[in-house]
Motif scaffolding. Structure first.
Motif, PDB file in Angstrom:
ATOM      1  N   GLU A   1      42.030  34.552  16.992  1.00 43.67           N
ATOM      2  CA  GLU A   1      41.004  35.038  17.918  1.00 43.67           C
ATOM      3  C   GLU A   1      40.096  36.057  17.241  1.00 43.67           C
ATOM      4  O   GLU A   1      38.877  36.056  17.444  1.00 43.67           O
ATOM      5  CB  GLU A   1      41.656  35.640  19.159  1.00 43.67           C
ATOM      6  N   ASP A   2      40.687  36.913  16.421  1.00 45.55           N
ATOM      7  CA  ASP A   2      39.907  37.966  15.764  1.00 45.55           C
ATOM      8  C   ASP A   2      38.944  37.395  14.726  1.00 45.55           C
ATOM      9  O   ASP A   2      37.778  37.808  14.647  1.00 45.55           O
ATOM     10  CB  ASP A   2      40.847  38.982  15.107  1.00 45.55           C
TER      11      ASP A   2
ATOM     12  N   ASP B   1      35.949  35.890  16.431  1.00 43.23           N
ATOM     13  CA  ASP B   1      35.219  36.719  17.390  1.00 43.23           C
ATOM     14  C   ASP B   1      33.783  36.884  16.896  1.00 43.23           C
ATOM     15  O   ASP B   1      33.564  37.342  15.771  1.00 43.23           O
ATOM     16  CB  ASP B   1      35.892  38.084  17.520  1.00 43.23           C
TER      17      ASP B   1
ATOM     18  N   PRO C   1      27.743  39.808  20.253  1.00 40.63           N
ATOM     19  CA  PRO C   1      28.256  39.377  21.557  1.00 40.63           C
ATOM     20  C   PRO C   1      27.257  38.546  22.362  1.00 40.63           C
ATOM     21  O   PRO C   1      27.637  37.908  23.341  1.00 40.63           O
ATOM     22  CB  PRO C   1      28.566  40.704  22.267  1.00 40.63           C
TER      23      PRO C   1
ATOM     24  N   GLN D   1      29.229  29.360  19.093  1.00 37.88           N
ATOM     25  CA  GLN D   1      30.465  30.061  18.749  1.00 37.88           C
ATOM     26  C   GLN D   1      31.597  29.083  18.477  1.00 37.88           C
ATOM     27  O   GLN D   1      31.615  27.960  18.988  1.00 37.88           O
ATOM     28  CB  GLN D   1      30.910  30.967  19.899  1.00 37.88           C
TER      29      GLN D   1
ATOM     30  N   THR E   1      35.039  28.837  19.815  1.00 36.93           N
ATOM     31  CA  THR E   1      35.849  29.429  20.879  1.00 36.93           C
ATOM     32  C   THR E   1      37.287  28.961  20.735  1.00 36.93           C
ATOM     33  O   THR E   1      37.561  27.830  20.324  1.00 36.93           O
ATOM     34  CB  THR E   1      35.306  29.083  22.272  1.00 36.93           C
ATOM     35  N   THR E   2      38.206  29.853  21.052  1.00 33.14           N
ATOM     36  CA  THR E   2      39.632  29.617  20.841  1.00 33.14           C
ATOM     37  C   THR E   2      40.354  29.675  22.180  1.00 33.14           C
ATOM     38  O   THR E   2      40.069  30.527  23.021  1.00 33.14           O
ATOM     39  CB  THR E   2      40.216  30.686  19.907  1.00 33.14           C
TER      40      THR E   2
END
Length: 368
Positions: free
Chosen positions: A210-211, A214, A218, A225, A227-228
């Motif tokens: 996730e990190d 990221d 934002p 992106q 995405t997880t």
């Protein structure tokens, strides 16, 4: 004249070949793996209209003809028992004309939007214009039908993939898909011991994934992106009580700006222990809005009085697989509001189906 079916009676609003075929197919449950009855009904529709059609070894409905355009969509749906009936569309889901005396009549039922409505639009337009058609199976699970088709068939001159975009929208981009299962085992011990167990290792790995994905900004759109998403987590003592086991099923969505291989390597790079068993990936796709096919859709939608919408979807479709295998222009198109995919209030205004058939038929005639 297109022949749709001989059910008697149909609902009064189901008074065109497309509407009748939609009613028939939505009335036949067709969750992934159980598409046979719906596939037979679709095959019968083509044969009743003088077209050769058959069901291939994986269950796809094949109706080859003029390959200037291949119209395709999926026969399967997700499970769900929604009563099949004609009643007004929700104003929150569709632009309903308050002066329409029909009340914006819509067909309610599982699959009306995803993707039996688009499937019917493809089938009727293919019969009207004489282009090729394939109804594929298993899109909601493994995409086995599309994978078989892409591997077995030569590419068409152009491809229209059927998914809901709204009758005045065309979808040009989808993110890719990478799914896997993390597994780890550690020796059992008293919970007061400081050493991490397999469950903690699984949590640490996923936190690292996730990190690393990221977004730095934002405000980055979701489409751009990675995405997880963990979709299941199972952990605890083994049956013999001698080990702690952990299993995590995960999914990652991959934007066209990145490759599946890059995302795979970064996710694997967060491992310190345990392993991940990855499933066959689906690459992202982003088609140009300037192809002759996309231009034909813009013209056809405007001729039907629509304002054209060019869409990018955050999910994945069979078009991803076709784009990876075939070098030809393609778009995804179909009637329906995709926010109703898999929803308990899934429904499609019948007038939207009519407009989609008109647009598709114009496009297919233009490309022939």
């Amino acid at each position: 004249m297109i022949v749709a079916g001989d059910r008697d009676p149909y609902p009064d609003a189901c008074d065109t070949p497309a509407r009748k075929l939609l009613f028939d197919l939505v009335s036949i449950p067709s969750p992934s793996g159980e598409e046979e009855a719906a596939a037979e009904r679709l095959r019968a529709f083509f044969e009743a209209n003088g077209r050769e059609a058959w069901i291939d070894e994986v269950g796809n409905v094949r109706a080859p003809a003029d390959d200037s355009v291949l119209c395709t969509s999926h026969v399967d749906t997700v499970p769900g028992d929604i009563p099949v009936e004609v009643k007004p569309a929700l104003e929150s889901a569709y632009d309903v004309d308050p002066d329409d005396p029909t009340g914006g009549e819509a067909l309610w039922g599982r699959g009306t939007v995803d993707a039996t409505g688009p499937l019917v639009a493809m089938a009727v337009a293919a019969v009207e214009t004489g282009v090729s058609f394939v109804g594929v199976v298993g899109e909601e699970t493994s995409s086995r039908g599309a994978r078989h088709l892409a591997a077995e068939r030569d590419p068409p001159d152009a491809l229209v993939n059927g998914e809901p975009s709204g009758w005045n929208g065309i979808t040009l981009g989808y993110r890719g898909f990478l799914a896997g299962t993390y597994v780890n085992t550690s020796e059992s011990g008293h919970t007061s011991r400081p050493e991490p167990n397999a469950i903690q290792h699984a949590i640490d790995w996923w936190a690292g994934v996730e990190d690393v994905f990221d977004p730095a900004d934002p405000e980055t759109p979701v489409f751009d992106q990675v995405t997880t998403k963990p979709v299941s987590f199972d952990g605890g003592l083994s049956e013999d009580g001698l080990a702690v086991e952990a299993t995590v099923d995960v999914q990652l969505r991959v934007p066209p700006s990145r490759t599946v291989d890059e995302v795979h390597e970064l996710a694997e790079g967060q491992l310190t222990t345990g392993s991940v068993h990855w499933k066959e990936p689906i690459p992202p796709v982003m088609e140009s809005p300037r192809t002759p096919l996309a231009r034909a859709f813009r013209v056809a939608i405007r001729e039907q009085g629509g304002d054209v919408r060019l869409l990018r979807k955050t999910g994945t479709s069979d078009m991803n697989l076709f784009a990876a295998a075939w070098d030809c222009p393609m778009v995804t198109y179909g009637p329906g509001n995709s926010e109703l995919d898999h929803a308990p209030d899934e429904h499609l205004p019948l007038a939207e189906l009519d407009r989609a058939v008109a647009v598709l038929s114009d496009v297919c005639r233009d490309r022939r």
